[in-house]
Scaffold this motif. Structure first.
Motif, mmCIF file in Angstrom:
data_model
loop_
_atom_site.group_PDB
_atom_site.id
_atom_site.type_symbol
_atom_site.label_atom_id
_atom_site.label_comp_id
_atom_site.label_asym_id
_atom_site.label_seq_id
_atom_site.Cartn_x
_atom_site.Cartn_y
_atom_site.Cartn_z
ATOM 1 N N UNK A 7 43.675 34.988 32.890
ATOM 2 C CA UNK A 7 45.053 35.132 32.448
ATOM 3 C C UNK A 7 45.971 35.446 33.641
ATOM 4 N N UNK A 8 47.007 34.626 33.789
ATOM 5 C CA UNK A 8 47.977 34.824 34.856
ATOM 6 C C UNK A 8 47.711 34.027 36.118
ATOM 7 N N UNK A 164 44.351 28.147 48.060
ATOM 8 C CA UNK A 164 45.160 27.988 46.857
ATOM 9 C C UNK A 164 46.435 28.818 46.900
ATOM 10 N N UNK A 165 47.368 28.470 46.015
ATOM 11 C CA UNK A 165 48.590 29.247 45.814
ATOM 12 C C UNK A 165 48.220 30.544 45.103
ATOM 13 N N UNK A 166 48.664 31.677 45.643
ATOM 14 C CA UNK A 166 48.325 32.946 45.001
ATOM 15 C C UNK A 166 49.538 33.782 44.607
ATOM 16 N N UNK A 167 50.720 33.401 45.057
ATOM 17 C CA UNK A 167 51.968 34.015 44.599
ATOM 18 C C UNK A 167 53.021 32.909 44.555
ATOM 19 N N UNK A 168 53.846 32.945 43.530
ATOM 20 C CA UNK A 168 55.004 32.052 43.478
ATOM 21 C C UNK A 168 56.259 32.911 43.482
ATOM 22 N N UNK A 187 52.755 38.637 28.849
ATOM 23 C CA UNK A 187 51.774 39.711 28.885
ATOM 24 C C UNK A 187 51.373 40.145 30.274
ATOM 25 N N UNK A 188 52.264 39.981 31.244
ATOM 26 C CA UNK A 188 51.987 40.425 32.602
ATOM 27 C C UNK A 188 52.487 41.855 32.791
ATOM 28 N N UNK A 189 52.149 42.435 33.951
ATOM 29 C CA UNK A 189 52.561 43.808 34.232
ATOM 30 C C UNK A 189 53.463 43.861 35.465
ATOM 31 N N UNK A 190 54.233 44.919 35.536
ATOM 32 C CA UNK A 190 55.124 45.110 36.681
ATOM 33 C C UNK A 190 54.387 45.819 37.796
ATOM 34 N N UNK A 221 46.685 43.054 36.038
ATOM 35 C CA UNK A 221 45.747 43.994 36.639
ATOM 36 C C UNK A 221 46.063 44.072 38.146
ATOM 37 N N UNK A 222 45.153 43.704 39.027
ATOM 38 C CA UNK A 222 45.460 43.777 40.464
ATOM 39 C C UNK A 222 45.718 42.394 41.078
ATOM 40 N N UNK A 223 45.882 41.387 40.239
ATOM 41 C CA UNK A 223 46.138 40.031 40.729
ATOM 42 C C UNK A 223 47.638 39.747 40.769
ATOM 43 N N UNK A 224 48.228 39.531 41.949
ATOM 44 C CA UNK A 224 49.656 39.204 42.020
ATOM 45 C C UNK A 224 49.905 37.809 41.468
#
Length: 300
Positions: A7-8, A164-168, A187-190, A221-224
């Motif tokens: 997810x995310x 891979x792309x890891x932040x947009x 459903x993401x977190x800040x 979680x800890x994934x940007x």
């Protein structure tokens, strides 16, 4: 090992480019990405994006040699003369994890990528070394050599020279509203919020060096996932050809657990799609609070 599809996860960044063959040479032959598919955009897929005139346009789908299931999709489309990178709302840049940013800086010299920010360590952020380039479609790419994790998030190490792309990066007229939309709908977190001397934005808007921009991180979680940038008042909605994708960084595709749970107003009903990117899963797209085009792939 944790599966890539969660997810995310950023599954794809779509780039609008005026010369597919030249762009393919840049991404495949220079950056070393592998060709995962090519053809013409099907009419029903174009309709699902709200871009009917994209039907029949040539595309190429690429993935990193590491095997990570994160893609870049190049779609051929004419440039829009009014588009200036980093001055409009919407998807502003894709951040890609790379092994050696200094080596990459040498490789892209004289290519279809224009270096606008050479590799540079950032004071107070020793975890990565970034550089910035513009492609032939005026898409912005940040190449980041990751050294370590951030205090509140994990940064991926590259499994191939260009991975891979890891932040947009999302430029918005209302950062708080955009953050709330991403949290409540997807459903993401800040994550953290920072005020930084953002060189790329200051250059684009002619602001004095040292002018600070407020940015916030969206993560799972800890994934940007998304860096949300508060753009200056001089920013405007992105000019685009009628019925076509936005120019430059055109669209982002994210993985989500449940499309129905988002409550989003999709451009077209979710549809199962085949191919390396979609893998038979349900897919739907929507226009976000900053005017950005986002596609979702359901994991279940």
């Amino acid at each position: 090992m944790m599966t890539f599809d969660r997810h995310g996860r950023i599954k794809c960044g779509t780039v609008s480019t005026p010369d597919l063959d030249a762009a393919l040479a840049d991404y495949r032959d220079l950056l070393g990405l592998e060709l995962a598919g090519r053809g013409e955009i099907e009419p029903d897929l174009a309709a699902s994006w709200g871009t009917p005139k994209v039907a029949g346009q040539r595309y190429a789908l690429l993935r990193p040699q590491s095997g990570a299931a994160g893609f870049i999709r190049l779609v051929e489309a004419p440039l829009h003369t009014d588009f200036v990178p980093m001055r409009t709302y919407g998807w502003a840049a894709f951040e890609i994890t790379v092994r050696d940013v200094y080596d990459l800086a040498e490789r892209v010299k004289g290519s279809g990528f224009e270096t606008i920010g050479p590799p540079k360590e950032i004071a107070g952020m020793p975890q990565f070394i970034p550089m910035q380039v513009l492609g032939r479609g005026r898409e912005m790419l940040y190449f980041n050599q990751v050294r370590s994790d951030m205090p509140t998030s994990d940064l991926p190490r590259a499994g191939s020279d260009v991975d891979h792309i890891f932040i947009v990066i999302l430029a918005t007229p209302d950062r708080a509203a955009t953050m709330e939309h991403l949290k409540t709908r997807l459903g993401f977190e800040e994550g953290g919020t920072y005020s930084v001397n953002y060189t790329m934005i200051n250059k684009a808007f002619g602001l004095a060096d040292g002018t600070e921009t407020t940015i916030s991180m969206i993560q799972h979680q800890r994934m940007p996932i998304v860096e949300v940038d508060d753009y200056p008042d001089a920013a405007r909605p992105r000019a685009r050809h009628d019925g076509m994708l936005p120019p430059g960084n055109a669209m982002v595709t994210l993985a989500v657990e449940d499309l129905d749970a988002t409550g989003l107003d999709f451009i077209a009903p979710p549809t199962r799609r085949e191919g390396p990117l979609y893998a038979g899963r349900r897919v739907a797209a929507f226009v976000g609070s900053a005017g950005e085009l986002t596609e979702l792939i359901e994991l279940r």
